[in-house]
Design an enzyme around this catalytic site. Structure first.
Site, mmCIF file in Angstrom:
data_model
loop_
_atom_site.group_PDB
_atom_site.id
_atom_site.type_symbol
_atom_site.label_atom_id
_atom_site.label_comp_id
_atom_site.label_asym_id
_atom_site.label_seq_id
_atom_site.Cartn_x
_atom_site.Cartn_y
_atom_site.Cartn_z
ATOM 1 N N GLY A 1 9.966 -42.894 -19.275
ATOM 2 C CA GLY A 1 8.531 -42.954 -19.025
ATOM 3 C C GLY A 1 7.772 -43.657 -20.133
ATOM 4 N NE ARG B 1 11.373 -43.193 -30.673
ATOM 5 C CZ ARG B 1 12.432 -43.045 -29.896
ATOM 6 N NH1 ARG B 1 12.889 -44.056 -29.216
ATOM 7 N NH2 ARG B 1 13.032 -41.867 -29.803
ATOM 8 C CG ASP C 1 17.576 -49.054 -25.650
ATOM 9 O OD1 ASP C 1 17.312 -48.470 -26.694
ATOM 10 O OD2 ASP C 1 16.703 -49.318 -24.787
ATOM 11 C CB SER D 1 9.594 -49.724 -28.079
ATOM 12 O OG SER D 1 9.859 -48.363 -28.307
ATOM 13 C CG HIS E 1 10.053 -49.036 -19.129
ATOM 14 N ND1 HIS E 1 9.050 -48.667 -19.990
ATOM 15 C CD2 HIS E 1 11.175 -48.431 -19.564
ATOM 16 C CE1 HIS E 1 9.548 -47.860 -20.917
ATOM 17 N NE2 HIS E 1 10.837 -47.698 -20.687
#
Ligand code: AMP
Length: 307
Positions: free
Chosen positions: A56, A214, A177, A212, A62
């Protein structure tokens, strides 16, 4: 009192999900028992099912996976689940951004062929929130595996559960990743699962920072500093054309040694296939540089193909 609070939380979650489903027409499921028959039915109609697992706080990285999956399948299942067993740091798990309403809106804009699966921890793990133990041909011992003990056992556990539930024909993972992508490819091969793993290119901000979830947590001065990571990777790639892996690694360490805001955790040049650090370059092999950096308490990772 606690039961009452839990009931209220459950009702609120149900209400928000229903409201969002109504507004944006994304079919959302919270329970595998409800999702599985829907997917069985689609499969029996010959529909191709693609799968994009996420935690999420969706961004364009994404969405690039979702777009690719929509092109190659009739229906795309997107999961949103912050998997507790892949976090080796309690604080990181607690602070992980959660933006479900915004995520649902972004997916709603992608059309009718998306099914969103937002399971609870109980739905995936029951009462036993632990990882299984996985061996991924040694890939799990490098880089992220070394610095985040147990991380890939958590990833293997959650992804294999998702695969059992969704049974996709194709599943999409980002090269952001890269080690995770190689590990999932290996898991599918070792378990002989009938799933094709599709690796997707890294999506970046205009200034080069790899997108990201983050990044949202970066304070402005750290956000301004963060593109230095990709800039250094690009310079390392150039140097790798003429210098040894050892020299390039030393050079990268020097770049970060004097940096005020960014702390290097690791920089490794590795064989793309085995993820073993390179000792001596060979023309027949593909290499990739991997980096992990702390910007304050936020850990950022990135990588670049070198040849
Ligand atoms: P996450 O939600 O961070 O677990 O990521 C879910 C999937 O999206 C993983 O396969 C990631 O590798 C992929 N992903 C995350 N960020 C990016 C990005 N910037 N570019 C491409 N794929 C990404």
């Amino acid at each position: 009192m606690q039961n009452y609070k839990n009931l209220c939380r459950l009702l609120a979650k149900y209400y928000v999900c229903t409201l969002l489903m109504f507004c944006y027409r994304v079919k959302t499921y919270n329970q595998r028992q409800q999702l599985a028959p829907v997917l069985d039915n689609l499969r029996s109609l010959g529909k191709r099912i693609g799968f994009v697992p996420t935690m999420g706080a969706l961004h364009m990285g994404h969405i690039s996976l979702v777009d690719k999956a929509l092109k190659q399948n009739d229906v795309v299942v997107v999961s949103i689940f912050v998997n507790p067993t892949q976090f080796n740091n309690e604080e990181d798990l607690k602070k992980y951004p959660r933006t479900l309403d915004r995520d649902v809106k972004m997916l709603g804009e992608k059309g009718e062929n998306i099914i969103l699966y937002v399971p609870s921890v109980e739905d995936l793990y029951g009462n036993n929130v632990v990882s299984g133990h996985f061996a991924f041909d040694g890939l799990e011992r490098q880089m992220e595996g070394r610095f985040r003990p147990g991380h890939f056992d958590g990833v293997g556990t959650v992804v294999s559960r998702f695969f059992e539930i969704v049974k996709p024909g194709k599943a999409y993972f980002g090269k952001k990743d890269f080690q995770q992508l190689r590990i999932i490819e290996t898991m599918v091969k070792n378990l002989k699962l009938p799933i094709k793993i599709i690796g997707c290119e890294i999506h970046r901000e205009k200034d080069g920072l790899a997108m990201s979830s983050r990044n949202e947590r970066l304070k402005p001065n750290y956000r301004d500093a963060a593109p230095f990571i990709f800039k250094t990777l690009k310079a390392a790639k150039k140097r790798f054309g003429t210098e040894s892996a050892y020299k390039v690694t030393e050079w990268v360490r020097d770049q970060f040694a004097g940096h005020e805001l960014l702390k290097l955790e690791y920089f490794v040049i590795a064989d793309e296939e085995t993820l073993q650090p390179v000792a001596r370059k060979s023309r027949s092999k593909s290499y990739r540089a991997f980096i992990a950096v702390f910007a304050d308490d936020i850990r950022l990772i990135d990588n670049i193909a070198l040849n």
